[in-house]
Structures are given as C-alpha cells and as structure tokens.
Design an enzyme around this catalytic site. Sequence first.
Site, PDB file in Angstrom:
ATOM      1  N   MET A 122     -10.028  52.853  -2.225  1.00 45.45           N
ATOM      2  CA  MET A 122     -10.479  52.902  -0.837  1.00 45.45           C
ATOM      3  C   MET A 122      -9.291  53.115   0.105  1.00 45.45           C
ATOM      4  O   MET A 122      -9.399  52.896   1.314  1.00 45.45           O
ATOM      5  CB  MET A 122     -11.238  51.627  -0.464  1.00 45.45           C
ATOM      6  CG  MET A 122     -12.552  51.463  -1.211  1.00 45.45           C
ATOM      7  SD  MET A 122     -13.767  50.430  -0.370  1.00 45.45           S
ATOM      8  CE  MET A 122     -12.865  48.883  -0.215  1.00 45.45           C
ATOM      9  N   GLY A 123      -8.154  53.533  -0.457  1.00 44.49           N
ATOM     10  CA  GLY A 123      -6.987  53.770   0.378  1.00 44.49           C
ATOM     11  C   GLY A 123      -6.255  52.496   0.729  1.00 44.49           C
ATOM     12  O   GLY A 123      -6.432  51.460   0.091  1.00 44.49           O
ATOM     13  N   ASN A 124      -5.384  52.574   1.749  1.00 44.39           N
ATOM     14  CA  ASN A 124      -4.503  51.453   2.107  1.00 44.39           C
ATOM     15  C   ASN A 124      -3.758  50.997   0.855  1.00 44.39           C
ATOM     16  O   ASN A 124      -3.778  49.820   0.486  1.00 44.39           O
ATOM     17  CB  ASN A 124      -5.299  50.311   2.739  1.00 44.39           C
ATOM     18  CG  ASN A 124      -4.416  49.291   3.427  1.00 44.39           C
ATOM     19  OD1 ASN A 124      -3.297  49.599   3.824  1.00 44.39           O
ATOM     20  ND2 ASN A 124      -4.898  48.072   3.555  1.00 44.39           N
ATOM     21  N   LEU A 125      -3.095  51.940   0.225  1.00 46.57           N
ATOM     22  CA  LEU A 125      -2.579  51.752  -1.130  1.00 46.57           C
ATOM     23  C   LEU A 125      -1.375  50.821  -1.187  1.00 46.57           C
ATOM     24  O   LEU A 125      -0.573  50.744  -0.258  1.00 46.57           O
ATOM     25  CB  LEU A 125      -2.193  53.110  -1.724  1.00 46.57           C
ATOM     26  CG  LEU A 125      -3.305  54.167  -1.771  1.00 46.57           C
ATOM     27  CD1 LEU A 125      -2.779  55.428  -2.441  1.00 46.57           C
ATOM     28  CD2 LEU A 125      -4.542  53.647  -2.499  1.00 46.57           C
ATOM     29  N   HIS A 126      -1.268  50.113  -2.321  1.00 46.83           N
ATOM     30  CA  HIS A 126      -0.126  49.251  -2.609  1.00 46.83           C
ATOM     31  C   HIS A 126       0.336  49.530  -4.040  1.00 46.83           C
ATOM     32  O   HIS A 126      -0.206  50.422  -4.715  1.00 46.83           O
ATOM     33  CB  HIS A 126      -0.482  47.775  -2.405  1.00 46.83           C
ATOM     34  CG  HIS A 126      -1.719  47.339  -3.131  1.00 46.83           C
ATOM     35  ND1 HIS A 126      -1.810  47.305  -4.513  1.00 46.83           N
ATOM     36  CD2 HIS A 126      -2.932  46.916  -2.674  1.00 46.83           C
ATOM     37  CE1 HIS A 126      -3.002  46.874  -4.876  1.00 46.83           C
ATOM     38  NE2 HIS A 126      -3.705  46.635  -3.782  1.00 46.83           N
TER      39      HIS A 126
ATOM     40  N   HIS B  74      -2.262  49.920  -6.888  1.00 46.91           N
ATOM     41  CA  HIS B  74      -2.885  51.239  -7.004  1.00 46.91           C
ATOM     42  C   HIS B  74      -1.927  52.239  -7.655  1.00 46.91           C
ATOM     43  O   HIS B  74      -2.329  53.038  -8.513  1.00 46.91           O
ATOM     44  CB  HIS B  74      -3.263  51.771  -5.618  1.00 46.91           C
ATOM     45  CG  HIS B  74      -4.281  50.961  -4.888  1.00 46.91           C
ATOM     46  ND1 HIS B  74      -3.989  50.251  -3.750  1.00 46.91           N
ATOM     47  CD2 HIS B  74      -5.598  50.747  -5.129  1.00 46.91           C
ATOM     48  CE1 HIS B  74      -5.077  49.646  -3.315  1.00 46.91           C
ATOM     49  NE2 HIS B  74      -6.071  49.920  -4.130  1.00 46.91           N
TER      50      HIS B  74
ATOM     51  N   ASP C  43      -9.830  43.069 -10.032  1.00 47.51           N
ATOM     52  CA  ASP C  43     -11.280  43.106  -9.806  1.00 47.51           C
ATOM     53  C   ASP C  43     -11.972  43.096 -11.171  1.00 47.51           C
ATOM     54  O   ASP C  43     -12.613  44.068 -11.574  1.00 47.51           O
ATOM     55  CB  ASP C  43     -11.652  44.344  -8.995  1.00 47.51           C
ATOM     56  CG  ASP C  43     -11.040  44.311  -7.605  1.00 47.51           C
ATOM     57  OD1 ASP C  43     -11.390  43.415  -6.827  1.00 47.51           O
ATOM     58  OD2 ASP C  43     -10.196  45.176  -7.307  1.00 47.51           O
TER      59      ASP C  43
ATOM     60  N   SER D 146      -5.175  45.085  -0.872  1.00 49.99           N
ATOM     61  CA  SER D 146      -5.131  45.688   0.461  1.00 49.99           C
ATOM     62  C   SER D 146      -5.437  44.665   1.540  1.00 49.99           C
ATOM     63  O   SER D 146      -4.993  44.798   2.682  1.00 49.99           O
ATOM     64  CB  SER D 146      -6.131  46.850   0.535  1.00 49.99           C
ATOM     65  OG  SER D 146      -5.774  47.865  -0.379  1.00 49.99           O
TER      66      SER D 146
END
Length: 281
Positions: free
Chosen positions: A30-34, A37, A151, A187
Amino acid sequence: MKTETTIQGLTASLNPARTTRKIIGFVPTMGNLHQGHLNLVREAKKLCDIVVVSIFVNPIQFGEGEDFENYPRTLEQDSHLLADVGCDIIFAPSVEQMYGKHPRLTNISVADITDDLCGQSRPGHFDGVAVVVTKLFNIVQPNVAFFGQKDYQQLAVIRQLVQDLNLPIDIIGVPIARDHDGLALSSRNGYLSEAERQIAPTIYQSLKLAEQQLHQGVELVDVLDELKFRLTAAGFVVDYVEARQPNLQPIAQFDRDLVLFVAAKLGKTRLIDNLQVKLKA
C-alpha cells in the site's frame, strides 16, 4: 524501472517477459514503504527474473473509523526506494482503475481463519484483502508472490486463498524486519509520538520474555496472562494476546510449534506483532 498506472499498460509491459517464460515475482504493497517492504523486493530479486511491486491503498480493507483517508501516499519517495533495490515495474493504479465507477458486486471470503485475531476486531478486513489480492494476482499473473510474516494472519489467508482457488502462484513468507530495538517495521509506526515510540518495543520484548518462559516450562495460560499484563502496564490497550498453531488452529495439548500473537493500541496507533516458538520435545 517503469511505472504503470493502468491494467492495459502493465499487461503490455509484462507480455515480453511472459512470452520468453521469465519468472515474474510480485510484491503487493500500500506504499509508504520501509525496509520491511524493501526486503520483500530483495528476496524477489534473488528468485525471479522480473519484479513487480504494486502500490495501491485499498479502500475496501479499511473499516469504519480506520485511517484510509489519512494513510500516507508517498509514491515519489517509494519510487526512489524501489529503484535503488532493483524493482523492474511499479503498478500504481487508481481506485477507479481497480474497481471501476460502480461498487463491487463480488466478494471473496476465506472462512474459519479470518474469524478471530484481527478478523474479530476488524470485520470485513480480510474480505477486502482477499478481493484486492485476487484481482492483483489476475492482473499481474505472477509466478511467485512475496508477503511479510508480520501480517501472519494475512499471509495464512493468502495461502488458503491460493490453495482453494487453484491459483498457480507460489507464496513466500519473508521474516519480520525489525528496528534496532526490536520494534516490527510498519508503515503505521510513523503515527507514533516520540514518547510512544520509546514504549512501542515493549511488544517485542514481552514476546521474547514469553518465549523464554515457555522454554522454562511455564504454563501457556500463565504466559499469556503475564504478556497481557506487561503490555497493559506499559500503556497499551490490548486488543488480543493469543497463541495458535502455525496454521492458526487452536493449540492442542502436545503442540511444540506455536505462534504468539499481539495486537494492541498505543495512543491512536494499532500495532501488531508475532513470534514463532519451537519448544523442545
């Protein structure tokens, strides 16, 4: 690295790889990567010829009062990070591209393993995950897909989905990426205040203590009670503290492999973590 925003464009970009029978790896985000990811992408690069990363904030997996509107959209920053780790194609569709102008009519529900843990406190969440992942699988048509073990329940849902629908995709779970103090990368960690960020590693510390107690022979029910007490005392509002078999079924008397799960709120931020425990026979 290419960025595609339409299904047609992505299909055109992937057709040469398909015709030459290259292995396509897929990392849905979903983006906002760290770094968690990026670890998935690194793992995909090891095993696949072409790596596709989707960036799509999926509205149908957010419940009422959750953070869909405020969820960070950081496509430019994410693109730089993905280029650095060798991503080949970013797929960044709009909501309309994924779902059209009309409400979706098809639902996908993976029964049983979505009934408790996060499924109990986030009704409909895993149905939304199942729908978007199935759509992305059909759009990308990967050979292999990569998901983080943080998750854990979601990973189990995806595995069950792929098995039940006979999807020709290998699912690989990648170990949890952690910060220097043990906090699982997420995130949503960016929502934590400075003071909350100091407290947040208590989750992992408490899970490790629980693992130690289990190895010492402390009864599971007592371990879980103390785990919940420690988190509450640190300032968390605990959603659940549970133990399950690796397949998410309830613990049987002589199970030696189990997974400890925590979901708790710190301020306004909901954090989850888990720890796989192997006990000696």
